[in-house]
Design an enzyme around this catalytic site. Structure first.
Site, short mmCIF file in Angstrom:
data_model
loop_
_atom_site.label_atom_id
_atom_site.label_comp_id
_atom_site.label_asym_id
_atom_site.label_seq_id
_atom_site.Cartn_x
_atom_site.Cartn_y
_atom_site.Cartn_z
N HIS A 228 0.90 -1.16 0.00
CA HIS A 228 0.00 0.00 0.00
C HIS A 228 0.94 1.21 0.00
O HIS A 228 1.46 1.60 1.04
CB HIS A 228 -0.88 0.00 1.26
CG HIS A 228 -1.88 -1.10 1.25
ND1 HIS A 228 -2.94 -1.13 0.36
CD2 HIS A 228 -2.02 -2.21 2.02
CE1 HIS A 228 -3.67 -2.21 0.57
NE2 HIS A 228 -3.13 -2.89 1.57
N GLU A 256 -1.28 -6.50 -2.16
CA GLU A 256 -2.39 -5.55 -1.97
C GLU A 256 -2.06 -4.20 -2.60
O GLU A 256 -2.28 -3.14 -2.01
CB GLU A 256 -2.68 -5.38 -0.45
CG GLU A 256 -2.92 -6.69 0.26
CD GLU A 256 -3.36 -6.54 1.72
OE1 GLU A 256 -3.67 -5.40 2.14
OE2 GLU A 256 -3.39 -7.55 2.43
N ASP A 258 -1.64 -0.70 -4.10
CA ASP A 258 -2.26 0.56 -4.52
C ASP A 258 -1.25 1.67 -4.26
O ASP A 258 -0.36 1.52 -3.42
CB ASP A 258 -3.62 0.84 -3.84
CG ASP A 258 -3.65 0.62 -2.34
OD1 ASP A 258 -2.62 0.84 -1.67
OD2 ASP A 258 -4.73 0.25 -1.82
O1 9MR Z 1 -10.05 -3.28 2.27
C1 9MR Z 1 -10.43 -3.91 3.49
C2 9MR Z 1 -11.58 -3.15 4.13
O2 9MR Z 1 -12.71 -3.20 3.30
C3 9MR Z 1 -11.89 -3.78 5.48
O3 9MR Z 1 -12.87 -2.98 6.12
C4 9MR Z 1 -10.63 -3.83 6.34
C5 9MR Z 1 -10.90 -4.54 7.67
O4 9MR Z 1 -11.29 -5.87 7.44
O5 9MR Z 1 -9.61 -4.52 5.67
C6 9MR Z 1 -9.25 -3.94 4.44
O6 9MR Z 1 -8.21 -4.70 3.87
C7 9MR Z 1 -6.99 -4.74 4.58
C8 9MR Z 1 -6.41 -6.13 4.43
O7 9MR Z 1 -7.33 -7.09 4.86
C9 9MR Z 1 -5.10 -6.26 5.19
N1 9MR Z 1 -4.16 -5.23 4.81
C10 9MR Z 1 -4.66 -3.86 4.83
C11 9MR Z 1 -5.96 -3.77 4.00
C12 9MR Z 1 -6.45 -2.32 3.94
O8 9MR Z 1 -6.80 -1.88 5.21
#
Ligand code: 9MR
Length: 340
Positions: A228, A256, A258
C-alpha cells in the site's frame, strides 16, 4: 456550431474509453512474462457491482476475498462457522475459472471479542488450530495460497501486541503455519505484511523471522508484501526490498498493491503514479521468485483509502467512472502490450 475545447476533450475521452481494448488481459500478459497471475480483490460488495465484476472477470486471474474469509466473518461466535459469503466468492472464482488467495487466518484485526479475551496457552492453541483446520479444510484444493498470518510486526520491528503474541509469544506463527499445512498440504502458505517497501526495522524483523522459521523447517512458502504505497514517498525503494525478500528463496508476491496520491489529484500526479506503477510491475518481473501482483481494488471509487486516509485519493488503475487511468496504460506497456 462552435464546440468548446472542454467538450472536445470530453468527447475524445469517451472515444478513448470505448475503443481502447487491449487484446490481452493484465493476467494473460503477466503469464506471458512467466508469472503466475495478475490479481485483485473480490467480495460480495464488488460482485454486486456490474462494472467492477466485468473488469475483474476480463483482466484478472487471482482473487483475494477482501473481507469474507476474515475470522469474525466466519466464526463470530465460538464453534459457529458461517461460510455463506466466502462460499459465494469461492464459487464465483470456480465458475469463472479464477484462482483464490485466502485472506487471512490469524490477524489482530477483525477478530471476535471471545478470541481477544483468551488468556491461556492451551485454549488459544486449540482455538487457532480449530479455526484454521475448519477454514482451510473447507477449501482444501480450491485455494492456491493462504495469508496464514497477517501484520505481526510493529513499525519498529517488535511483535505487535495481539492476543496471539500476548498469550503464545512467537510460537503462534509456526503453530498457525503447521495447522494450515495439515489442513491443505498443497496450498502455498504466506506471511503477509505492509511497509516492507523501504529499508528499516520492520523489513529487518521480517528477514530475521523468516530465517528462524526456515531453520526450524516450518511449512512456509511465501512472503506477501502488501505494498500500500504513497506516491512520491515509498515507491522508489520497492525494487531493492523485493529483491531482499526474494533472497530468502521463498515465493514473493505483491499482495495488496495501490499507490495513493495526495489530494488534490491532478494530471501531473497521475503521470507520476503511472511511472510508479511501471516501476513496481517491472520489479516483480525482474525477480524470478516473484510469482505475481495483486491489486487492492478496481475503481478509485471503491478503494479503502479515502475513508481511512482522507488526505489521499485515486490509488488504483481505474478512475471513479471505471475508465482506465494512465497508470493502467503504464502497466500494460511494461507487460509488453499496446499502451493504449
Ligand atoms: O479493504 C479492506 C476493508 O474493506 C476492510 O474494512 C478492512 C478490515 O477488514 O480490511 C481492508 O483490507 C486490509 C487487508 O485485509 C489487510 N491489509 C490492509 C488492507 C487495507 O486496510
Amino acid at each position: 456550431m462552435k464546440i468548446s475545447s472542454t467538450a472536445l476533450g470530453a468527447l475524445c475521452a469517451i472515444r478513448l474509453a470505448v475503443t481502447e481494448t487491449s487484446a490481452e488481459s493484465l493476467n494473460a500478459m503477466m503469464k506471458a512474462k512467466g508469472k503466475l497471475y495478475f490479481g485483485n480483490i473480490v467480495d460480495t460488495n464488488t460482485l454486486a457491482e456490474p462494472n467492477a465484476t466485468e473488469i475483474l472477470k476480463t483482466e484478472f486471474g487471482m482473487f483475494t476475498p477482501e473481507y469474507s474469509m476474515k475470522w469474525n466473518f466466519i466464526q463470530a461466535s465460538q464453534g459457529k462457522f458461517t461460510f455463506d459469503n466466502s462460499d459465494k466468492v469461492v464459487d464465483w472464482a470456480r465458475k469463472n475459472d479464477k484462482q483464490i488467495r485466502g485472506h487471512t487466518l490469524v490477524w489482530h484485526q477483525n477478530i471476535p471479542d471471545w478470541v481477544d479475551a483468551i488468556t491461556d496457552k492451551a485454549s488459544l492453541t486449540k482455538v487457532i488450530e480449530n479455526h484454521i483446520g475448519k477454514v482451510v479444510g473447507r477449501y482444501r484444493g480450491r485455494v492456491y495460497a493462504w495469508d496464514v498470518v497477517n501484520e505481526v510486526f510493529n513499525e519498529n520491528g517488535t511483535f505487535r501486541n495481539s492476543v496471539f503474541h500476548r498469550v503464545l509469544g512467537q510460537d503462534f506463527i509456526p503453530l498457525a503455519f503447521e495447522a494450515a499445512h495439515k489442513a491443505d498440504p498443497n496450498a502455498r502458505l504466506y506471511i503477509n505484511e505492509y511497509n516492507l517497501d523501504f529499508p528499516g526495522p520492520k523489513i529487518d524483523a521480517m528477514m530475521n523471522l523468516i530465517q528462524s522459521l526456515q531453520s526450524k523447517n516450518v511449512s512456509i512458502h511465501g512472503i506477501g508484501t502488501q505494498s500500500h504505497l504513497t506516491s512520491n514517498k515509498t515507491v522508489d525503494t520497492v525494487p531493492a526490498q523485493l529483491k531482499r525478500l526474494a533472497s530468502t528463496k521463498l515465493d514473493v508476491a505483491i499482495t495488496e498493491l495501490d499507490i495513493r496520491l495526495k489530494r488534490p489529484v491532478d494530471d501531473e500526479k497521475l503521470a507520476k503514479q503511472k511511472q510508479e506503477y511501471e516501476l513496481v510491475t517491472r520489479a516483480c518481473l525482474e525477480i524470478n521468485n516473484c510469482v505475481g501482483v495483486s491489486m487492492w481494488g478496481v475503481s478509485d471509487k471503491d478503494s479503502w483509502i479515502p475513508s481511512t486516509l482522507p488526505e489521499f485519493d485515486a490509488p488504483l488503475l481505474w478512475n471513479k467512472k471505471f475508465e482506465r487511468k494512465v497508470a493502467y496504460k503504464g502497466v500494460v506497456g511494461v507487460l509488453g502490450g499496446e499502451p493504449g
